[in-house]
Design an enzyme around this catalytic site. Structure first.
Site, PDB file in Angstrom:
ATOM      1  N   HIS A   1       0.819  -1.214   0.000  1.00 16.82           N
ATOM      2  CA  HIS A   1       0.000   0.000   0.000  1.00 16.82           C
ATOM      3  C   HIS A   1       0.853   1.265   0.000  1.00 16.82           C
ATOM      4  CE1 HIS A   1      -4.277  -1.443   1.006  1.00 16.82           C
ATOM      5  NE2 HIS A   1      -3.590  -2.468   0.523  1.00 16.82           N
ATOM      6  N   HIS A   6      -1.306 -12.729  -1.800  1.00 15.03           N
ATOM      7  CA  HIS A   6      -2.508 -13.076  -1.042  1.00 15.03           C
ATOM      8  C   HIS A   6      -2.495 -14.516  -0.566  1.00 15.03           C
ATOM      9  CE1 HIS A   6      -5.107  -9.564  -2.796  1.00 15.03           C
ATOM     10  NE2 HIS A   6      -4.214  -9.169  -1.907  1.00 15.03           N
TER      11      HIS A   6
END
Length: 327
Positions: free
Chosen positions: A121, A242
């Site tokens: 992020h 993920h």
């Protein structure tokens, strides 16, 4: 610190002088001395983010020179001096080891996914067109944004590590977050990822709306990542992050290629009310795209290939948009 908006003339480059240090404060680094610049430049790497032979300099940010009188942020646009190259990156094995150990002292497998997400992020705001965002530590100013919900816990972990590390040496948030993401991967059994040091921190938040949205389809994801300088292959490889965390792709604390096998199996189609617990809509969209599916199949069948490609894509990600110091 003065920001130069226009390309520097050679005379301006020649005026950069190194900082004077006493013999007691000098330290050895793996540097290359460029006498014409009267400064040390530490490792220059050739990379083309679009893979098409264009000058990659705009992709990877700025080179920073320090002097006793001033610090100049140099936007290097002089192909005569550095043809097809970018970034001056500080490389110091001792410094890197201190950061890695400092992070691992506060690392656990339960915290690993959050630290990796923090790195994504921070770096994921990079925009190749307007040269904004990137791996610059600005995430510390952006925790109130909806897309960064929950990352305050991961930042608190690194705040503790930073305090401990800075008993020995200073570290930027950008470097610390980049190293923490890499350590999170290897801590959970993934590839060892070398992270170059020398990033400078931003003093303001990055523009909003730059991170990929969870609801994007494959076409939207590919366009979004292309604007950041990443290919479809790199998009798929980075999505493999993920595999750790609570996305429903195998063990939440093991970094492996289970993500891709589950995408191929499309287990969410037979999970009834639990389908929403397996991945994000953007994860599931990858399996519906022919180009992405090709790489999903490759990585599902070859974990070593996935590890190699993830390593390379992660290094590129955490170098995106960074401003670098020259010492």
């Amino acid at each position: 610190m003065a920001m130069l908006q226009q390309p520097l003339h050679l005379s301006a480059l020649l005026s950069v002088r190194p900082r004077r240090t006493s013999s007691s404060s000098r330290r050895r680094t793996n540097t290359k001395l460029f006498p014409a610049f009267r400064c040390r430049i530490i490792e220059v790497e050739q990379v083309d983010p679009r893979g098409n032979g264009r000058d990659p300099l705009p992709h990877m940010g700025k080179i920073v020179a320090s002097s006793g009188r001033r610090r100049l942020i140099l936007t290097v646009l002089i192909p005569i001096m550095f043809p097809q190259h970018h970034i001056a990156k500080a490389v110091d094995v001792g410094e890197a080891s201190i950061l890695q150990n400092g992070v691992r002292n506060f690392m656990s497998k339960a915290k690993a996914a959050g630290l990796l997400r923090l790195a994504f992020h921070d770096a994921g705001t990079f925009d190749l067109d307007d040269k904004s965002g990137g791996m610059n530590g600005s995430i510390v100013y952006e925790l109130d944004r909806p897309e960064n919900a929950g990352l305050n816990k991961s930042l608190k972990v690194l705040e503790k590590a930073k305090m401990e590390i800075e008993k020995n040496q200073q570290v930027s948030w950008a470097d610390l977050i980049a190293v923490a993401g890499a350590e999170a991967v290897s801590f959970c059994g993934g590839p060892v990822i070398p992270v170059q040091l020398g990033r400078l921190d931003a003093r303001t938040p990055d523009p909003q709306g730059k991170l990929p949205q969870e609801t994007l389809d494959a076409s939207g994801l590919k366009k979004c990542f292309l604007k950041k300088g990443f290919s479809t292959q790199e998009l798929v490889a980075l999505s493999g992050a993920h595999t750790i965390g609570n996305k429903g792709f195998g063990s939440p604390v093991v970094f492996d290629n289970a993500y891709f096998n589950i995408l191929l199996e499309k287990t969410w189609t037979s999970s009834g009310g639990m389908s929403s617990m397996i991945g994000l809509p953007s994860d599931r969209a990858l399996a519906e795209d022919e180009e992405c599916l090709r790489w999903i199949k490759i990585y599902a069948g070859d974990q070593t290939k996935f590890f190699d490609d993830f390593r390379n894509a992660y290094i590129k990600l955490v170098n995106s948009g960074a401003s670098w110091r020259i010492v």
